[in-house]
Design a protein around this motif. Sequence first.
Motif, PDB file in Angstrom:
ATOM      1  N   ILE A  14       1.046  -1.170   0.013  1.00 34.38           N
ATOM      2  CA  ILE A  14      -0.051  -0.045   0.044  1.00 34.38           C
ATOM      3  C   ILE A  14       0.896   1.469   0.164  1.00 34.38           C
ATOM      4  N   SER A  15       2.052   1.325  -0.637  1.00 30.00           N
ATOM      5  CA  SER A  15       2.992   2.264  -0.729  1.00 30.00           C
ATOM      6  C   SER A  15       2.312   3.655  -1.178  1.00 30.00           C
ATOM      7  N   GLU A  16       1.364   3.649  -2.038  1.00 27.62           N
ATOM      8  CA  GLU A  16       0.818   4.705  -2.504  1.00 27.62           C
ATOM      9  C   GLU A  16      -0.102   5.470  -1.414  1.00 27.62           C
ATOM     10  N   PHE A  17      -0.585   4.765  -0.366  1.00 30.56           N
ATOM     11  CA  PHE A  17      -1.434   5.297   0.776  1.00 30.56           C
ATOM     12  C   PHE A  17      -0.479   5.624   2.028  1.00 30.56           C
ATOM     13  N   GLU A  18       0.583   5.368   1.916  1.00 31.04           N
ATOM     14  CA  GLU A  18       1.355   5.606   3.247  1.00 31.04           C
ATOM     15  C   GLU A  18       1.263   6.786   4.115  1.00 31.04           C
ATOM     16  N   THR A  19       1.097   7.864   3.402  1.00 32.95           N
ATOM     17  CA  THR A  19       0.979   9.169   4.034  1.00 32.95           C
ATOM     18  C   THR A  19      -0.467   9.652   4.511  1.00 32.95           C
ATOM     19  N   LEU A  20      -1.299   8.769   4.246  1.00 36.52           N
ATOM     20  CA  LEU A  20      -2.776   9.237   4.499  1.00 36.52           C
ATOM     21  C   LEU A  20      -3.391   8.904   5.827  1.00 36.52           C
ATOM     22  N   PHE A  21      -2.514   7.985   6.822  1.00 39.89           N
ATOM     23  CA  PHE A  21      -3.009   7.610   7.856  1.00 39.89           C
ATOM     24  C   PHE A  21      -2.752   8.670   8.986  1.00 39.89           C
ATOM     25  N   ASP A  22      -3.638   8.836  10.002  1.00 42.08           N
ATOM     26  CA  ASP A  22      -3.462   9.616  11.059  1.00 42.08           C
ATOM     27  C   ASP A  22      -2.815   8.888  12.057  1.00 42.08           C
ATOM     28  N   ARG A  23      -2.981   7.516  12.191  1.00 39.38           N
ATOM     29  CA  ARG A  23      -2.157   6.613  13.210  1.00 39.38           C
ATOM     30  C   ARG A  23      -1.890   5.213  12.646  1.00 39.38           C
ATOM     31  N   ARG A  24      -1.254   4.402  13.288  1.00 36.17           N
ATOM     32  CA  ARG A  24      -0.939   3.189  12.895  1.00 36.17           C
ATOM     33  C   ARG A  24      -1.015   2.363  14.202  1.00 36.17           C
ATOM     34  N   ILE A  25      -1.504   1.149  13.983  1.00 34.94           N
ATOM     35  CA  ILE A  25      -1.374   0.048  15.147  1.00 34.94           C
ATOM     36  C   ILE A  25      -0.269  -0.797  14.547  1.00 34.94           C
ATOM     37  N   GLY A  26       0.904  -1.109  15.484  1.00 32.87           N
ATOM     38  CA  GLY A  26       1.963  -2.137  15.160  1.00 32.87           C
ATOM     39  C   GLY A  26       2.203  -2.681  16.277  1.00 32.87           C
ATOM     40  N   VAL A  27       3.076  -3.803  15.877  1.00 33.17           N
ATOM     41  CA  VAL A  27       3.850  -4.842  16.775  1.00 33.17           C
ATOM     42  C   VAL A  27       4.613  -3.890  17.789  1.00 33.17           C
ATOM     43  N   SER A  28       5.059  -2.866  17.539  1.00 33.49           N
ATOM     44  CA  SER A  28       5.971  -2.015  18.539  1.00 33.49           C
ATOM     45  C   SER A  28       5.803  -0.643  18.462  1.00 33.49           C
ATOM     46  N   SER A  29       5.896   0.200  19.426  1.00 31.51           N
ATOM     47  CA  SER A  29       5.619   1.612  19.067  1.00 31.51           C
ATOM     48  C   SER A  29       6.813   2.361  18.437  1.00 31.51           C
ATOM     49  N   SER A  30       6.888   2.410  17.220  1.00 30.64           N
ATOM     50  CA  SER A  30       8.173   3.023  16.605  1.00 30.64           C
ATOM     51  C   SER A  30       8.285   4.851  16.762  1.00 30.64           C
ATOM     52  N   SER A  31       6.930   5.169  16.988  1.00 30.63           N
ATOM     53  CA  SER A  31       6.747   6.725  16.825  1.00 30.63           C
ATOM     54  C   SER A  31       5.437   7.093  17.690  1.00 30.63           C
ATOM     55  N   GLU A  32       5.369   8.288  18.028  1.00 33.88           N
ATOM     56  CA  GLU A  32       4.404   8.688  18.625  1.00 33.88           C
ATOM     57  C   GLU A  32       2.885   8.447  17.889  1.00 33.88           C
ATOM     58  N   ASP A  33       2.935   8.194  16.699  1.00 36.86           N
ATOM     59  CA  ASP A  33       1.843   7.920  15.980  1.00 36.86           C
ATOM     60  C   ASP A  33       1.579   6.441  15.836  1.00 36.86           C
ATOM     61  N   THR A  34       2.189   5.634  16.506  1.00 39.07           N
ATOM     62  CA  THR A  34       2.189   4.151  16.485  1.00 39.07           C
ATOM     63  C   THR A  34       1.645   3.755  17.633  1.00 39.07           C
ATOM     64  N   LEU A  35       0.527   2.829  17.688  1.00 39.60           N
ATOM     65  CA  LEU A  35       0.167   2.345  19.030  1.00 39.60           C
ATOM     66  C   LEU A  35       0.428   0.821  19.059  1.00 39.60           C
ATOM     67  N   THR A  36       0.341   0.555  20.027  1.00 31.72           N
ATOM     68  CA  THR A  36       0.486  -0.987  20.363  1.00 31.72           C
ATOM     69  C   THR A  36      -0.934  -1.463  21.367  1.00 31.72           C
TER      70      THR A  36
END
Length: 340
Positions: A14-36
């Motif tokens: 989904i490289s064409e959508f990469e900049t469109l998200f307000d937050r992300r849910i990941g396996v680790s918190s790599s930035s303040e916009d990434t939730l676990t």
Amino acid sequence: MELWLDERFKMDSISEFETLFDRRIGVSSSSEDTLTVEDGIVKSGEQVVGGHVLIKDDLSQNHARSMIGSVEWLLVEFTDWSMIPIENLIAACEGTPTKIAAIITKTQQAHGAGFALQKGVDALVVRCDSMLIEEAMVVKSQRTEREHSLEEIHDHNSTNGLQTLTITSIENGDTAERYCIDMTRLLNHGEGLLLGSSASSLVLVHGETLDSEFVPPRPFRVNAGPPHAYVTMANGKTKYLAELNTGDQVLLTSTDGKQRNATIGRLKIEIRPMLILNWVDENNKEGCMFLQQAETVRVIGQDCQPLSVTELKKGDVILGWSQKGARHIGVSISSSVSER
């Protein structure tokens, strides 16, 4: 409304959508916009920002409800998608600081969650699925457009668009093709549609919710007038009655200024005798509207009570809406225009 990406489950590129998200849910918190998410807790770094509930029955729904008011975000997902729990949770969050993020897995769920109870969730959470992301983006865009349109209407004056209009004369309007707008929602007492011969000066026409000696009420209907008249749509624009179609959404307005959307289920068009209501608004701006000459057609008085158009007289004060600018193809613009 926000759009979140759930990166815990990789699928499409989904490289064409990469900049469109307000937050992300990941396996680790790599930035303040990434939730676990772990053990029912949603974290941003080491800070707890919400709770996570897998809703599969009434017990788990009640568990989700118990978090409302004590967390910033309530992240919900379902073993079997259902709109009822979404609606229940949105209603329970009313007046609290808690916001709802809903994990969706199918495209049709985006619109349901995004507009549940006419309010919708505060965030749609999607996996790395391009079709799902595109649909969620459409819903986010629609929500943004609707919210901006309603703000535009509300900003015109301090009572969410309603002000007083003073009747200057009532004339015979001959006959016309009269449009009744039948909606898929029932109207409440004190609720109707904003209509007028000029898009910048509209009168609030009451729904047919009242009992009459000769005909039963039709609480889904507004007797709206002839084809040239304007009506306010759910997106804040106006349309001619002649342009309306089944499925279009109009904007219902109540005497306290509250507004909600309603879908047109049917248009009923018949030749009927008309009256012309002429008025001036609080700034002495003139306006008018053709309405059917019938006791069951009502506007709303200054005391917020319905008034039959057959009983109106010069000097009566009714409720309506005015703006200083003009409209082009239904869109509010700042230039001036004269409509007579």
